[in-house]
Structure formats: structure tokens, C-alpha cells
Write a protein that holds these residues in place. Sequence first.
Motif, mmCIF file in Angstrom:
data_model
loop_
_atom_site.group_PDB
_atom_site.id
_atom_site.type_symbol
_atom_site.label_atom_id
_atom_site.label_comp_id
_atom_site.label_asym_id
_atom_site.label_seq_id
_atom_site.Cartn_x
_atom_site.Cartn_y
_atom_site.Cartn_z
ATOM 1 N N GLY A 152 4.820 84.678 62.176
ATOM 2 C CA GLY A 152 5.713 84.539 60.992
ATOM 3 C C GLY A 152 7.017 84.302 61.281
ATOM 4 O O GLY A 152 8.052 84.271 60.273
ATOM 5 N N LEU A 153 7.662 84.079 62.688
ATOM 6 C CA LEU A 153 9.007 83.856 63.008
ATOM 7 C C LEU A 153 9.397 82.357 62.502
ATOM 8 O O LEU A 153 8.459 81.747 62.730
ATOM 9 N N SER A 154 10.690 82.183 62.399
ATOM 10 C CA SER A 154 11.112 80.684 62.276
ATOM 11 C C SER A 154 11.582 80.451 63.424
ATOM 12 O O SER A 154 12.484 81.123 64.050
ATOM 13 N N VAL A 155 10.930 79.390 64.132
ATOM 14 C CA VAL A 155 11.028 79.107 65.684
ATOM 15 C C VAL A 155 11.606 77.616 65.699
ATOM 16 O O VAL A 155 10.904 76.651 65.026
ATOM 17 N N GLY A 156 12.465 77.149 66.322
ATOM 18 C CA GLY A 156 12.811 75.962 66.809
ATOM 19 C C GLY A 156 12.579 75.782 68.594
ATOM 20 O O GLY A 156 12.676 76.989 69.139
ATOM 21 N N LEU A 157 12.334 74.739 68.912
ATOM 22 C CA LEU A 157 11.902 74.231 70.214
ATOM 23 C C LEU A 157 12.662 73.064 70.439
ATOM 24 O O LEU A 157 12.172 71.662 70.188
ATOM 25 N N LEU A 158 13.705 73.074 71.455
ATOM 26 C CA LEU A 158 14.484 71.891 71.919
ATOM 27 C C LEU A 158 14.136 71.498 73.316
ATOM 28 O O LEU A 158 14.299 72.352 74.183
ATOM 29 N N ASP A 159 13.564 70.377 73.464
ATOM 30 C CA ASP A 159 13.423 69.870 74.651
ATOM 31 C C ASP A 159 14.537 69.256 75.490
ATOM 32 O O ASP A 159 14.911 68.174 75.408
ATOM 33 N N ALA A 160 15.376 70.446 76.247
ATOM 34 C CA ALA A 160 16.307 70.025 77.035
ATOM 35 C C ALA A 160 16.169 69.348 78.245
ATOM 36 O O ALA A 160 17.055 68.830 78.876
ATOM 37 N N ASP A 161 14.871 68.879 78.529
ATOM 38 C CA ASP A 161 14.515 68.522 79.845
ATOM 39 C C ASP A 161 14.723 67.026 79.699
ATOM 40 O O ASP A 161 13.549 66.318 79.469
ATOM 41 N N ILE A 162 15.763 66.237 79.402
ATOM 42 C CA ILE A 162 15.938 65.074 79.008
ATOM 43 C C ILE A 162 15.158 64.146 80.010
ATOM 44 O O ILE A 162 14.444 63.058 79.520
ATOM 45 N N TYR A 163 15.247 63.981 81.363
ATOM 46 C CA TYR A 163 14.442 63.178 82.149
ATOM 47 C C TYR A 163 13.166 63.457 82.273
ATOM 48 O O TYR A 163 12.344 62.649 82.559
ATOM 49 N N GLY A 164 12.752 64.752 82.342
ATOM 50 C CA GLY A 164 11.268 64.985 82.226
ATOM 51 C C GLY A 164 10.614 65.614 81.089
ATOM 52 O O GLY A 164 9.623 66.557 81.407
ATOM 53 N N HIS A 165 10.936 65.207 79.893
ATOM 54 C CA HIS A 165 10.406 65.541 78.571
ATOM 55 C C HIS A 165 9.030 65.654 78.606
ATOM 56 O O HIS A 165 8.274 64.862 78.964
ATOM 57 N N SER A 166 8.434 66.901 78.146
ATOM 58 C CA SER A 166 6.705 66.951 77.959
ATOM 59 C C SER A 166 6.518 67.729 76.773
ATOM 60 O O SER A 166 5.270 67.948 76.485
ATOM 61 N N VAL A 167 7.577 68.172 76.030
ATOM 62 C CA VAL A 167 7.176 69.061 74.892
ATOM 63 C C VAL A 167 6.404 68.496 73.883
ATOM 64 O O VAL A 167 5.551 69.102 73.289
ATOM 65 N N GLY A 228 17.706 74.888 59.932
ATOM 66 C CA GLY A 228 17.456 75.658 59.074
ATOM 67 C C GLY A 228 17.834 77.116 59.586
ATOM 68 O O GLY A 228 18.625 77.249 60.574
ATOM 69 N N ASP A 229 17.295 78.264 58.858
ATOM 70 C CA ASP A 229 17.647 79.650 59.245
ATOM 71 C C ASP A 229 16.357 79.876 60.508
ATOM 72 O O ASP A 229 15.449 80.602 60.066
ATOM 73 N N LEU A 230 16.885 79.713 61.536
ATOM 74 C CA LEU A 230 16.056 80.039 62.585
ATOM 75 C C LEU A 230 16.008 81.567 63.149
ATOM 76 O O LEU A 230 17.144 82.096 62.982
ATOM 77 N N ASP A 231 14.966 82.146 63.437
ATOM 78 C CA ASP A 231 14.963 83.482 64.017
ATOM 79 C C ASP A 231 15.172 83.300 65.456
ATOM 80 O O ASP A 231 15.969 84.045 66.006
ATOM 81 N N ILE A 232 14.414 82.267 66.053
ATOM 82 C CA ILE A 232 14.405 82.078 67.601
ATOM 83 C C ILE A 232 14.443 80.644 67.509
ATOM 84 O O ILE A 232 13.972 79.809 67.207
ATOM 85 N N LEU A 233 15.367 80.254 68.765
ATOM 86 C CA LEU A 233 15.412 78.761 69.406
ATOM 87 C C LEU A 233 15.190 78.946 70.766
ATOM 88 O O LEU A 233 15.908 79.406 71.520
ATOM 89 N N LEU A 234 14.227 78.125 71.127
ATOM 90 C CA LEU A 234 13.629 77.939 72.908
ATOM 91 C C LEU A 234 14.185 76.653 73.373
ATOM 92 O O LEU A 234 14.049 75.736 72.606
ATOM 93 N N LEU A 235 14.920 76.655 74.421
ATOM 94 C CA LEU A 235 15.440 75.496 75.024
ATOM 95 C C LEU A 235 14.664 75.345 76.272
ATOM 96 O O LEU A 235 14.695 76.102 77.288
ATOM 97 N N ASP A 236 13.953 74.226 76.182
ATOM 98 C CA ASP A 236 13.147 74.265 77.737
ATOM 99 C C ASP A 236 13.915 73.040 78.630
ATOM 100 O O ASP A 236 14.275 72.122 78.411
#
Length: 388
Positions: A152-167, A228-236
Motif C-alpha cells: 500500500g505504499l506509494s513507490v517510484g522506481l528510477l532506472d539510473a543504470d543508463i547504459y545497462g537499463h533493464s528495469v 506525486g507524493d511518494l513514500d519511497i523512491l528506489l534508484l537502480d
Amino acid sequence: MVAGLDSAVMSDKELQSAVRAALTKVIDPELRKPITELNMVESIDVGPGAEIHISILLTTAGCPKKTEITELVAKAATDVPGTGAVKVSLGVMNDEQRTELRKQLRGDAAEPVIPFAQPGSLTRVYAVASGKGGVGKSSVTVNLAAAMAARGLSVGLLDADIYGHSVPRMMGTDERPTQVESMILPPIAHDVKVISIAQFTQGNTPVVWRGPMLHRALQQFLADVYWGDLDILLLDLPPGTGDVAISIAQLVPSAEILVVTTPQLAAAEVAERAGAIALQTRQRVAGVVENMAGLVLPDGSTMQIFGEGGGQRVAESLSRVVGADVPLLGQVPLDPALVAAGDSGVPLVLSAPDSAAGKELQKIADSLSSRRRGLAGMSLGLDTARRG
């Protein structure tokens, strides 16, 4: 019979008001706000026989969610007692309306700002790092994101692996972001908002950029994307301690580092470097995740294919380096299903939540979700090698 009786009793104005009230419960799939609040409902007309005609304004003509929005609006109106046939027509916001929408969502700042870098931000940002590639960092990241969103958390995921993106593949989405003026609306997969350079390139085209372009891309992903209003942002993050890791520390100083390693001691030595960057950036180290921690055999025994002790070694080493406790958050066992889940686009925590690996990943997600801010894992600027 009941519907006909209701329509005879209700005036056109009352029926129109009832339909509008029902539309307040229709949530835009991208912006996650009621369409009435976003001023997407242009008009509601009542015709002969209580026929309802609703005109909806989309943000862009190429809105990828137009069919879903149409179905949601039609169902909400049809469920209102007393309505006859329901017709939904789609239009597109003009430039002025899009500008107002952007201001409503992002404010009227001349330049977009990174919300997670602001003093009042309550979003917990985790930068998932590894010393080298091939340790399953991205697999861990997408599973943590999916597990947190499932709670139920508001979650964002940023694929910061620009060269090896797989998200995007691992999250099972090939949608492209929608752009409203300079604001980018990220696709949503498994209730997680996802952004990646892969969504802006054609096919499997490689990204050939130098450091300044990487920095600018990350800045845009953090500032121009409507999270938006995120609880958690994950950066790969990409492996190592290069340009991207440094840029993230500059752009989001409050980001905490989550180190992923394998049990192999040689890999652990490299992983220590990824975590030790906290000395230079003064970031917290949230903890260590040991991936590929043994393969459970059919007879119940465990084969330690990649050795043992790597995760604990990294946690102990980083605790000494940063001068604070850095916990070993979990040890995720090897599981062929984890590989299959990444290829299918359904994270293991959703496709096989009761598996050993799925349970361990959920435990780690719970730990990170409930963490409180404090000094634990934060570099105190102490030289632990000095002797009195």
C-alpha cells in the motif's frame, strides 16, 4: 423498473449532479487523482430517456490510457440509479488547460525542482548500489519496489543504470511516458511508477553518453517527472562508484545507499567500495543485501555455489568505515524462479511470494519501509583508522 421509476422522480439537474458525484471516484490511471479534481470532465448532459453524454478531456491526444479512462467513466455513470444509456466522448485539453494542470500538480515555479531534495520531503530515497555487475542488483531493486507497493505504499522506481537499463523489462512494461508540456508522466507497473532511459530510445539502441549528459538525464528524471507524493523512491544505480553515483549524491543528498553483494568474498571486497562512497558523499548506508546466498536442493540441503560470508563481511566493514551500525538486511537464496520472474515482467514477490527468495525479499522490503530517519548508517566523518 426501479431505474425507470428513479429517472421519473429525478430531475435532469439532479441526475447530472449524481453522475458528477460518481465521477469523483474515477481515478486517472497515470496521475492517480480524481478526474474531476484534474478538470478532465468537460461536460455532463442529460438527454431523452435519461441518456447520459459525458465529455472527457485527455491531457494529450495520444494518451495511452484513453480506453481505460473511457471504461471507468462509463461504468461509474452506468452505476448511478436512474441513468439510461451512457455515452462517453473524448477530447483533448488545449494549451491553456494543460498549463493549468501542470501548475496544479507541480506549482508555478519557473524551473522544475527535485522534490526529494527539498528540506520538507518525507520521501525515503534508496540508491541501490553494487561494486560490480552480475550480482542481481536490478532483480533485488524491482522486487523491493513491487513488495513495498503491494503493502500500500506509494513507490517510484528510477532506472539510473543508463547504459545497462533493464528495469522496464523486469517490471513488465513497454509503455512510453506521457508528456504534458515539460512535465513527464511515468508509466505505472505493478502499482509502481517507473522511469527509464529505455522508454525514450528505439528498440535496443545503446546509450553512448559522457558524464555531463548522464547528470542532465538524471536531473530531468528527478525534476521533470511527475512522481506525486511518494513514500519511497528506489534508484537502480549502475555498478561501481562512477558519474551516476556522484550525481545522485549531489542531486539527492538525503538518498541512502543500499549495497547488494553476493556471498563470494572477492565480490564482497568490491561491494565495500560501493558502500564506502558514503565517506565522500556523507550519505547514510541503509544496509547490505546478500543475493545468491545458496541454492536449496530437493533434499532440503543448501549448496553454497558462491561461497559464504560475503554479506556479513560487507556489513561489518562498512560499519567500521562509516562509524555506525550497517545491518545485513537479508540473504536472498538462489532461485531459478527469480530469473524467470525477471524475464516475464512479474517480480518474484508477486509471482511466488511464498518461495524462500520471495519471503526474504519481502522481509527486506518491510525493514526498509519501516525504517525511521536517524544517525544509523550515516557517515559521521570520523577517521576510524587514526590512533590516539
